[in-house]
Design an enzyme around this catalytic site. Structure first.
Site, mmCIF file in Angstrom:
data_model
loop_
_atom_site.group_PDB
_atom_site.id
_atom_site.type_symbol
_atom_site.label_atom_id
_atom_site.label_comp_id
_atom_site.label_asym_id
_atom_site.label_seq_id
_atom_site.Cartn_x
_atom_site.Cartn_y
_atom_site.Cartn_z
ATOM 1 N N SER A 17 22.451 -8.445 -12.552
ATOM 2 C CA SER A 17 22.353 -9.767 -11.946
ATOM 3 C C SER A 17 20.923 -10.275 -12.038
ATOM 4 C CB SER A 17 22.770 -9.633 -10.483
ATOM 5 O OG SER A 17 22.195 -10.629 -9.697
ATOM 6 N N GLU B 125 19.429 -11.308 -9.718
ATOM 7 C CA GLU B 125 18.795 -10.797 -8.492
ATOM 8 C C GLU B 125 17.904 -9.584 -8.785
ATOM 9 O OE1 GLU B 125 19.587 -11.333 -4.780
ATOM 10 O OE2 GLU B 125 19.926 -13.329 -5.580
ATOM 11 N N TYR C 107 20.947 -6.522 -2.153
ATOM 12 C CA TYR C 107 21.898 -6.561 -3.273
ATOM 13 C C TYR C 107 21.152 -6.295 -4.588
ATOM 14 C CZ TYR C 107 25.159 -8.705 -6.609
ATOM 15 O OH TYR C 107 25.985 -8.956 -7.673
HETATM 16 P P1 GDP Z 1 22.976 -17.291 -5.087
HETATM 17 O O1 GDP Z 1 22.170 -17.369 -3.845
HETATM 18 O O2 GDP Z 1 22.182 -17.580 -6.292
HETATM 19 O O3 GDP Z 1 23.770 -16.029 -5.189
HETATM 20 O O4 GDP Z 1 24.080 -18.463 -5.061
HETATM 21 P P2 GDP Z 1 24.468 -19.575 -3.991
HETATM 22 O O5 GDP Z 1 25.470 -20.429 -4.673
HETATM 23 O O6 GDP Z 1 24.876 -18.980 -2.682
HETATM 24 O O7 GDP Z 1 23.114 -20.397 -3.740
HETATM 25 C C1 GDP Z 1 22.483 -21.136 -4.746
HETATM 26 C C2 GDP Z 1 21.320 -21.946 -4.177
HETATM 27 O O8 GDP Z 1 21.817 -23.007 -3.359
HETATM 28 C C3 GDP Z 1 20.342 -21.159 -3.283
HETATM 29 O O9 GDP Z 1 19.021 -21.436 -3.717
HETATM 30 C C4 GDP Z 1 20.532 -21.741 -1.899
HETATM 31 O O10 GDP Z 1 19.307 -21.794 -1.163
HETATM 32 C C5 GDP Z 1 21.002 -23.142 -2.220
HETATM 33 N N1 GDP Z 1 21.796 -23.748 -1.128
HETATM 34 C C6 GDP Z 1 21.552 -24.949 -0.542
HETATM 35 N N2 GDP Z 1 22.468 -25.194 0.412
HETATM 36 C C7 GDP Z 1 23.314 -24.135 0.436
HETATM 37 C C8 GDP Z 1 24.481 -23.834 1.227
HETATM 38 O O11 GDP Z 1 24.894 -24.591 2.098
HETATM 39 N N3 GDP Z 1 25.115 -22.635 0.948
HETATM 40 C C9 GDP Z 1 24.651 -21.785 -0.041
HETATM 41 N N4 GDP Z 1 25.341 -20.652 -0.276
HETATM 42 N N5 GDP Z 1 23.554 -22.050 -0.765
HETATM 43 C C10 GDP Z 1 22.894 -23.203 -0.548
#
Ligand code: GDP
Length: 324
Positions: A127, A129, A151
């Site tokens: 990932s 990550e 993770y």
């Molecule tokens: P990941 O964090 O890359 O595994 O994937 P996500 O889809 O959960 O998040 C992608 C980006 O969206 C991150 O940088 C979050 O800070 C941003 N983000 C902004 N608002 C939200 C929200 O309401 N939910 C989530 N999950 N992410 C958010």
């Protein structure tokens, strides 16, 4: 008929991968937990249309004996290890179990394959990550790992186990370092699905607003079906290796929101609220992957751009409401 074993078969990637392998004539096997069979309506919804064409085995990845039984029964030619705990939770108990489960499960699987199916080719879901707090963008296969989430740390330990099995025991094992990839099957906890499902509900008059975190966060978003094609390509190569799978482009959450709302004839500024509870610790340098190696060595190419991914997600979300 080639046999493939998929862990995490009921997830977004597992379900697309199962479809891809079936279309190529594979006999497809998946490992699922008992609880998934008992609650199949929810937990197996991504693969409900495949159930009469795939073989599911009830086993728990943290039970090495049950894993050995599955590996011995199937003797797969290819194994795709996609299952991992990825809850976004920062509680101490969860951190301990995420680290233990992800690392131990990968270790058990590698050990079982080495012992009972040593010719099996193995794909491991790495990932972005792994890169965590990066100093430069875009990242490629030479960028040092610097994980900043439990993770990511669990994926890094698993990655080194995999590499060790490759170098020490000669297992054909590959890691894909995959950046975010989306589709109508993405979980609701991810921002793309949250935006699409909320916008569709707003369009249908079922809710008025949606609260999001940082709209200026950027992600390298790809198309999930393209990313499972990359997994398969890695296992068809002459030699095992690791590959970054990404688009090489980033977009902001705000751009994603705007594209979704506009496609539904809505102005996002009338409906989106920013709520600090969804903010994450700041990322100084963007996670953006360089897919040059997989494109040049394996001939991989993405087929869908962000607006096409969004169009498919919005159409599928609207269809869910019309069905139900
Ligand atoms: P990941 O964090 O890359 O595994 O994937 P996500 O889809 O959960 O998040 C992608 C980006 O969206 C991150 O940088 C979050 O800070 C941003 N983000 C902004 N608002 C939200 C929200 O309401 N939910 C989530 N999950 N992410 C958010």
């Amino acid at each position: 008929m080639k046999k493939a074993l998929i862990t995490g078969i009921a997830g977004q990637d597992g379900s697309y991968l199962a479809e891809l392998l079936l279309s190529k004539g594979y006999e497809v096997h998946g490992v699922v937990r008992r609880i998934a069979i008992e609650d199949s309506e929810h937990k197996l919804k991504n693969i409900s249309h495949l159930l009469d064409r795939i073989h599911l085995h009830v086993a728990s990845l943290d039970n090495v004996l049950s894993l050995i039984k599955v590996v011995r029964t199937i003797e797969p030619a290819e194994c795709y290890h996609l299952a991992a705990s990825s809850f976004v939770s920062y509680s101490f108990e969860d951190e301990i179990s995420i680290l233990n489960n992800n690392v131990n499960n990968t270790h058990y699987l590698l050990a079982a394959l080495r012992e009972f199916a040593p010719d099996c080719r193995i794909y491991f879901a790495g990932s972005s990550e792994l890169f965590g707090s990066v100093v430069a963008a875009p990242q490629d296969e030479t960028t040092p790992f610097n994980p900043r989430s439990i993770y990511g740390i669990s994926k890094m330990a698993s990655y080194h186990l995999l590499k060790n099995y490759r170098e020490q025991y000669g297992l054909f094992s590959c890691a894909g370092i995959l950046y975010n990839h989306e589709s109508p099957r993405r979980g609701y906890e991810f921002v793309t699905r949250k935006i699409v499902s909320s916008a569709v509900k707003i369009k249908l008059g079922l809710q008025k607003t949606v609260a999001l975190g940082n709209l200026d966060a950027h992600r390298d978003w790809g198309y999930a079906p393209d990313y499972v094609q990359a997994m398969w390509l890695m296992l068809q190569a002459d030699t095992p290796d690791d590959y970054v799978v990404a688009t090489g482009e980033t977009h902001s959450v705000r751009e994603f929101v705007e594209l979704v709302f506009t496609s539904l004839g809505l102005d996002y500024q009338d409906h989106v609220q920013v709520d600090p509870q969804f903010f994450r610790p700041t990322e100084k340098v963007r996670l953006c992957g360089n897919p040059h190696k997989i494109e040049s060595v394996l001939g991989w190419k993405r087929t869908a751009c962000l607006s096409e991914i969004i169009a498919e997600m919005v159409t599928a979300e609207l269809a869910l409401h019309h069905q139900g």
